[in-house]
Design a protein around this motif. Structure first.
Motif, short mmCIF file in Angstrom:
data_model
loop_
_atom_site.label_atom_id
_atom_site.label_comp_id
_atom_site.label_asym_id
_atom_site.label_seq_id
_atom_site.Cartn_x
_atom_site.Cartn_y
_atom_site.Cartn_z
N ASP A 286 0.97 -1.17 -0.12
CA ASP A 286 0.07 -0.03 -0.21
C ASP A 286 0.80 1.16 0.01
O ASP A 286 0.66 2.26 -0.58
CB ASP A 286 -0.95 -0.30 1.07
CG ASP A 286 -0.27 -0.16 2.68
OD1 ASP A 286 0.87 -0.72 2.52
OD2 ASP A 286 -0.82 0.14 3.83
N ARG A 287 1.94 1.27 0.71
CA ARG A 287 3.02 2.34 0.90
C ARG A 287 3.56 2.59 -0.35
O ARG A 287 3.82 3.58 -1.01
CB ARG A 287 3.68 2.24 2.06
CG ARG A 287 3.30 2.20 3.28
CD ARG A 287 4.38 1.90 4.29
NE ARG A 287 3.94 1.48 5.68
CZ ARG A 287 4.46 1.24 6.59
NH1 ARG A 287 5.85 1.64 6.61
NH2 ARG A 287 3.93 0.86 7.75
N MET A 288 3.89 1.41 -1.11
CA MET A 288 4.72 1.39 -2.29
C MET A 288 3.85 2.10 -3.64
O MET A 288 4.22 2.92 -4.26
CB MET A 288 5.22 0.29 -2.68
CG MET A 288 6.10 -0.04 -3.95
SD MET A 288 7.61 1.05 -3.62
CE MET A 288 8.33 0.40 -2.10
N ALA A 289 2.56 1.56 -3.48
CA ALA A 289 1.50 2.13 -4.50
C ALA A 289 1.39 3.63 -4.26
O ALA A 289 1.46 4.44 -5.34
CB ALA A 289 0.18 1.22 -4.09
N SER A 290 1.41 3.96 -3.17
CA SER A 290 1.13 5.68 -2.98
C SER A 290 2.36 6.11 -3.41
O SER A 290 2.43 7.40 -4.21
CB SER A 290 1.09 5.79 -1.59
OG SER A 290 -0.19 5.29 -0.85
N ARG A 291 3.65 5.66 -3.41
CA ARG A 291 4.76 6.33 -3.77
C ARG A 291 4.85 6.13 -5.26
O ARG A 291 5.19 7.30 -5.91
CB ARG A 291 5.94 5.42 -3.37
CG ARG A 291 6.46 5.68 -1.76
CD ARG A 291 7.65 5.37 -1.61
NE ARG A 291 8.01 4.88 -0.10
CZ ARG A 291 9.35 4.40 0.41
NH1 ARG A 291 10.21 4.32 -0.57
NH2 ARG A 291 9.27 4.25 1.62
N ILE A 292 4.48 5.20 -5.80
CA ILE A 292 4.45 5.16 -7.55
C ILE A 292 3.49 6.09 -7.84
O ILE A 292 3.77 6.78 -9.12
CB ILE A 292 4.03 3.68 -7.86
CG1 ILE A 292 5.30 2.66 -7.65
CG2 ILE A 292 3.77 3.58 -9.30
CD1 ILE A 292 4.81 1.19 -7.59
N LEU A 293 2.37 6.51 -7.19
CA LEU A 293 1.43 7.31 -7.73
C LEU A 293 1.69 8.96 -7.27
O LEU A 293 0.82 9.63 -7.61
CB LEU A 293 -0.11 6.81 -7.43
CG LEU A 293 -0.55 5.59 -7.91
CD1 LEU A 293 -1.88 5.26 -7.44
CD2 LEU A 293 -0.36 5.64 -9.58
N GLY A 294 2.82 9.17 -7.03
CA GLY A 294 3.22 10.23 -6.09
C GLY A 294 2.38 10.81 -5.19
O GLY A 294 2.46 12.07 -4.92
#
Length: 450
Positions: A286-294
């Motif tokens: 979930d944290r990685m997805a947020s990083r990927i989407l800026g």
């Protein structure tokens, strides 16, 4: 981290947000661009195909098209599908009581297994365990010496044998662990430049004879699809419990991180985000997805801050700000705590909204070292009362720190501006404009970012 895919997706979502009303046609056009962005990021083709199919089925539904903010709804759908793609978070290590627990690291040569063994040992140390590192790589000449150096840095014992076989070394290491109360044994096994029968036979024998509780596949995330293909082959022939991605801080694409779970069915346990031994993080989809989407990663940012910043010292600092008694010693302490949180650019990237603005940003980490050198070249009195620093003192400080008088003047000016603005906040805490001025007055603000 993942700058290329973040920028590509940000461009797609900007177009969607710019439309007053979304139709099934322009949603599909937008997701087509998402598909291209994922393929350019070296995500596995089949994984991309399935991802877009699931996202499209959700996005073209009546609920999204008729919603008040359909553009935001599509972003949420992509975010949710990214989390599904990377799987549920699984960072647990099944420790045992009474008997040593075995962790076996496998992977190709050059993937970073030995360094990861050291990082994993440090992580396990922080959980109150007593790890033993085992040099079971007899193929690479420097492997044993490298592991011994890492063990010395961590004050963790390293078991090794010369002119011996990997299975025998591992068996003797477990016996050694029992005799010396080591409750976790980390086996650093040999890699090859490519997958071959000899490598797999050796690993299968170790697995069969020692029955490790956990086998982690270590792979270089920067190799993209090569890492995913290797993971698939290792899982088919040997089987592993989770993956550890190394060099994720240098991975601008993200193909391996987004593909491994979908291709192998096994979770990513940890990610390496730097060379230092404390640069191993638990992997949270979930944290990685947020990083990927800026969108940033506030949770990880707070966790790093909690580890780096002493709460008692922070409270003291708050009182000093209120009393207008902040000194350069306090300022130096804050700089050192910021450095503990990791590279400045990486920390900034965790702030929501900053992800798509990081591309091309040049962060001069050496500026922190220069500021630290200048303050350390001052006397105790000068740090407490900077106003006494006259021309001759400035020259002495510059000479002692290896900097220029202009550097010293700039720091003193910035510190004075910062104190003035902090004093102003006591009467006007809602001034966002002043807050921006404060950030620019810091030595890691305007002077550090160009």
């Amino acid at each position: 981290m993942f700058e290329a895919i973040t920028n590509s997706l940000e461009g797609v979502f900007s177009k969607l947000r710019g439309k007053g009303r979304l139709t099934e046609a322009n949603i599909k056009d937008g997701l087509h661009e998402v598909r291209l962005a994922l393929l350019e990021a070296d995500v596995n083709y089949k994984v991309v195909k399935d991802f877009i199919q699931h996202a499209t089925e959700r996005a073209v539904g009546e609920e999204v098209i008729k919603s008040i903010a359909p553009g935001q709804q599509v972003i949420k759908i992509v975010h949710d599908e990214l989390i599904k793609l990377m799987g549920e978070s699984d960072t647990s290590i099944p420790f045992k009581d009474g008997e040593p627990m075995l962790i076996m690291l496998v992977g190709l040569q050059g993937s970073g297994k030995t360094t990861t063994a050291g990082k994993l040992a440090k992580t396990i140390l922080s959980k109150g365990r007593k790890p033993l590192l085992v040099a079971a790589d007899v193929q690479r000449p420097a492997a044993i010496e490298q592991l011994k150096v890492l063990g010395q840095q961590l004050n963790v014992p390293v078991y090794f044998e010369t002119n011996s076989q990997p299975v025998k070394i591992c068996k003797n290491a477990v016996k050694h662990a029992r005799e010396n109360a080591n409750d976790v044994v980390i086996l650093d096994t040999a890699g090859r430049l490519h997958i071959d029968d000899e490598l797999m036979l050796e690993l299968k024998e170790i697995k069969e004879k020692l029955q490790p509780e956990q086998i982690y596949f270590v792979c270089d995330s920067m190799t993209g699809q090569d890492a995913v293909n290797s993971a698939k082959e290792f899982n088919t022939q040997l089987g592993f419990d989770g993956a550890i991605l190394t060099k994720l801080d240098g991975d601008t694409r993200g193909g391996a991180a987004l593909s491994i779970r979908a291709v192998t069915g096994k979770p990513i346990k940890f990610v390496g985000i730097g060379e230092k031994l404390d640069r191993l993080e638990e992997f949270h989809p979930d944290r990685m997805a947020s990083r990927i989407l800026g969108m940033g990663d506030v949770v990880s940012l707070v966790e790093r801050a909690q580890q780096a910043i002493d709460l008692e010292e922070a409270q003291k600092l708050s009182r000093k700000i209120q009393d207008d008694s902040l000194s350069l010693d306090d300022f130096l302490m804050q700089l050192q705590q910021i450095k503990k949180m990791g590279p400045i650019k990486e920390v900034l990237g965790m702030i929501p909204g900053m992800g798509n603005k990081m591309d091309g940003l040049n962060v001069d980490e050496k500026q922190l070292l220069r500021v630290e050198a200048i303050i350390r070249s001052m006397t105790i009195q000068e740090r407490s009362v900077p106003d006494i620093i006259n021309g001759s003192r400035r020259q002495r400080i510059a000479n002692g720190s290896g900097t220029t008088i202009q550097d010293v003047n700039q720091l003193l000016k910035q510190f004075k501006s910062m104190k003035k603005l902090m004093k102003h906040f006591k009467g006007n805490e809602k001034s966002l404009k002043k807050m921006k001025q404060l950030s620019n007055s810091l030595p890691f603000g305007k002077g550090m970012m160009r």
